[in-house]
Write a protein that holds these residues in place. Structure first.
Motif, mmCIF file in Angstrom:
data_model
loop_
_atom_site.group_PDB
_atom_site.id
_atom_site.type_symbol
_atom_site.label_atom_id
_atom_site.label_comp_id
_atom_site.label_asym_id
_atom_site.label_seq_id
_atom_site.Cartn_x
_atom_site.Cartn_y
_atom_site.Cartn_z
ATOM 1 N N ASP A 1 0.414 4.163 -1.456
ATOM 2 C CA ASP A 1 1.761 3.626 -1.615
ATOM 3 C C ASP A 1 1.964 3.163 -3.061
ATOM 4 O O ASP A 1 1.248 2.290 -3.556
ATOM 5 C CB ASP A 1 1.969 2.454 -0.648
ATOM 6 C CG ASP A 1 3.371 1.903 -0.716
ATOM 7 O OD1 ASP A 1 4.292 2.670 -1.063
ATOM 8 O OD2 ASP A 1 3.532 0.699 -0.425
ATOM 9 N N ARG A 2 2.933 3.762 -3.753
ATOM 10 C CA ARG A 2 3.146 3.465 -5.179
ATOM 11 C C ARG A 2 3.490 1.992 -5.418
ATOM 12 O O ARG A 2 3.030 1.402 -6.395
ATOM 13 C CB ARG A 2 4.244 4.349 -5.748
ATOM 14 C CG ARG A 2 3.823 5.768 -5.922
ATOM 15 C CD ARG A 2 4.943 6.568 -6.560
ATOM 16 N NE ARG A 2 4.553 7.941 -6.728
ATOM 17 C CZ ARG A 2 4.091 8.438 -7.863
ATOM 18 N NH1 ARG A 2 3.961 7.658 -8.906
ATOM 19 N NH2 ARG A 2 3.753 9.699 -7.939
ATOM 20 N N GLU A 3 4.288 1.428 -4.559
ATOM 21 C CA GLU A 3 4.686 0.027 -4.739
ATOM 22 C C GLU A 3 3.482 -0.905 -4.563
ATOM 23 O O GLU A 3 3.302 -1.861 -5.323
ATOM 24 C CB GLU A 3 5.794 -0.334 -3.738
ATOM 25 C CG GLU A 3 6.408 -1.693 -3.955
ATOM 26 C CD GLU A 3 7.086 -1.838 -5.303
ATOM 27 O OE1 GLU A 3 7.121 -2.978 -5.805
ATOM 28 O OE2 GLU A 3 7.571 -0.839 -5.861
ATOM 29 N N ASP A 4 2.647 -0.623 -3.600
ATOM 30 C CA ASP A 4 1.446 -1.414 -3.368
ATOM 31 C C ASP A 4 0.481 -1.292 -4.556
ATOM 32 O O ASP A 4 -0.106 -2.279 -4.997
ATOM 33 C CB ASP A 4 0.771 -0.963 -2.075
ATOM 34 C CG ASP A 4 -0.260 -1.946 -1.588
ATOM 35 O OD1 ASP A 4 -0.139 -3.137 -1.927
ATOM 36 O OD2 ASP A 4 -1.193 -1.523 -0.877
ATOM 37 N N GLU B 1 -0.533 -5.042 -11.357
ATOM 38 C CA GLU B 1 0.073 -6.201 -12.017
ATOM 39 C C GLU B 1 -0.673 -7.483 -11.671
ATOM 40 O O GLU B 1 -0.878 -8.346 -12.538
ATOM 41 C CB GLU B 1 1.546 -6.321 -11.631
ATOM 42 C CG GLU B 1 2.417 -5.296 -12.304
ATOM 43 C CD GLU B 1 3.876 -5.425 -11.930
ATOM 44 O OE1 GLU B 1 4.212 -6.333 -11.110
ATOM 45 O OE2 GLU B 1 4.679 -4.632 -12.435
ATOM 46 N N HIS C 1 -1.396 5.658 -15.487
ATOM 47 C CA HIS C 1 -2.001 4.763 -14.500
ATOM 48 C C HIS C 1 -3.528 4.745 -14.591
ATOM 49 O O HIS C 1 -4.149 3.680 -14.568
ATOM 50 C CB HIS C 1 -1.562 5.179 -13.094
ATOM 51 C CG HIS C 1 -2.277 4.429 -12.026
ATOM 52 N ND1 HIS C 1 -1.998 3.115 -11.746
ATOM 53 C CD2 HIS C 1 -3.277 4.803 -11.186
ATOM 54 C CE1 HIS C 1 -2.790 2.713 -10.778
ATOM 55 N NE2 HIS C 1 -3.572 3.707 -10.410
ATOM 56 N N ARG D 1 1.324 -0.570 -7.666
ATOM 57 C CA ARG D 1 1.913 -1.288 -8.809
ATOM 58 C C ARG D 1 1.673 -2.792 -8.684
ATOM 59 O O ARG D 1 1.302 -3.455 -9.654
ATOM 60 C CB ARG D 1 3.408 -1.001 -8.882
ATOM 61 C CG ARG D 1 4.088 -1.586 -10.107
ATOM 62 C CD ARG D 1 5.598 -1.421 -10.069
ATOM 63 N NE ARG D 1 6.211 -2.097 -8.933
ATOM 64 C CZ ARG D 1 6.436 -3.420 -8.868
ATOM 65 N NH1 ARG D 1 6.067 -4.195 -9.862
ATOM 66 N NH2 ARG D 1 6.999 -3.939 -7.797
ATOM 67 N N LYS D 2 1.845 -3.329 -7.476
ATOM 68 C CA LYS D 2 1.621 -4.763 -7.262
ATOM 69 C C LYS D 2 0.165 -5.142 -7.514
ATOM 70 O O LYS D 2 -0.126 -6.177 -8.120
ATOM 71 C CB LYS D 2 2.023 -5.157 -5.844
ATOM 72 C CG LYS D 2 3.511 -5.209 -5.625
ATOM 73 C CD LYS D 2 3.825 -5.593 -4.198
ATOM 74 C CE LYS D 2 5.327 -5.590 -3.955
ATOM 75 N NZ LYS D 2 5.651 -5.891 -2.551
ATOM 76 N N LYS D 3 -0.755 -4.299 -7.049
ATOM 77 C CA LYS D 3 -2.189 -4.588 -7.248
ATOM 78 C C LYS D 3 -2.551 -4.576 -8.729
ATOM 79 O O LYS D 3 -3.288 -5.435 -9.206
ATOM 80 C CB LYS D 3 -3.050 -3.562 -6.507
ATOM 81 C CG LYS D 3 -2.976 -3.645 -5.022
ATOM 82 C CD LYS D 3 -3.951 -4.644 -4.511
ATOM 83 C CE LYS D 3 -3.986 -4.558 -2.992
ATOM 84 N NZ LYS D 3 -4.825 -5.560 -2.410
#
Length: 117
Positions: free
Chosen positions: A55-58, A64, A11, A60-62
């Motif tokens: 937040d891992r999902e947040d 991408e 990351h 990842r979205k940022k």
């Protein structure tokens, strides 16, 4: 969408690569440095604002979303340094190879004697 190689990066490296690529793209879009500085500052501020996300999902979205923006706003004619391949001055005045001049003293001695006439 990022390539598979980029997706396999850790990351931290992925974000650093995205930031560096963003700065290079801003240079391509700016005609002068005084236009680039505020844009670079705004890009840095955007990265700093998202630095403390947990937040891992947040995250990842940022990431991408940032990679999609980089792909969408890629400059069609990037700045290439003049001396590099593809640059404006590449191979215009190539440096000449250094030739080693070794005089032929035997020939010079015959020339001094007047045997050449």
């Amino acid at each position: 969408m990022a390539s598979e190689i980029v997706l396999a990066l850790p990351h931290k490296l992925r974000v650093m690569r995205m930031y560096r690529t963003g700065l290079k793209e801003l240079i391509n879009w700016s005609s002068h440095r005084h236009e680039w500085y505020p844009r670079a500052y705004a890009l840095r501020q955007e990265f700093e604002d998202n630095r403390n996300l947990t937040d891992r999902e947040d995250i990842r979205k940022k990431v991408e979303h940032g990679e999609e923006l980089l792909a969408r706003f890629r400059y069609w004619e990037p700045v290439i340094k003049p001396e590099f391949i593809g640059g404006t001055a590449y191979s215009i005045n190539p440096s000449q190879p250094k030739l080693k001049f070794i005089p032929n003293f035997d020939y010079l001695d015959e020339y001094k004697k007047g045997d050449h006439l």
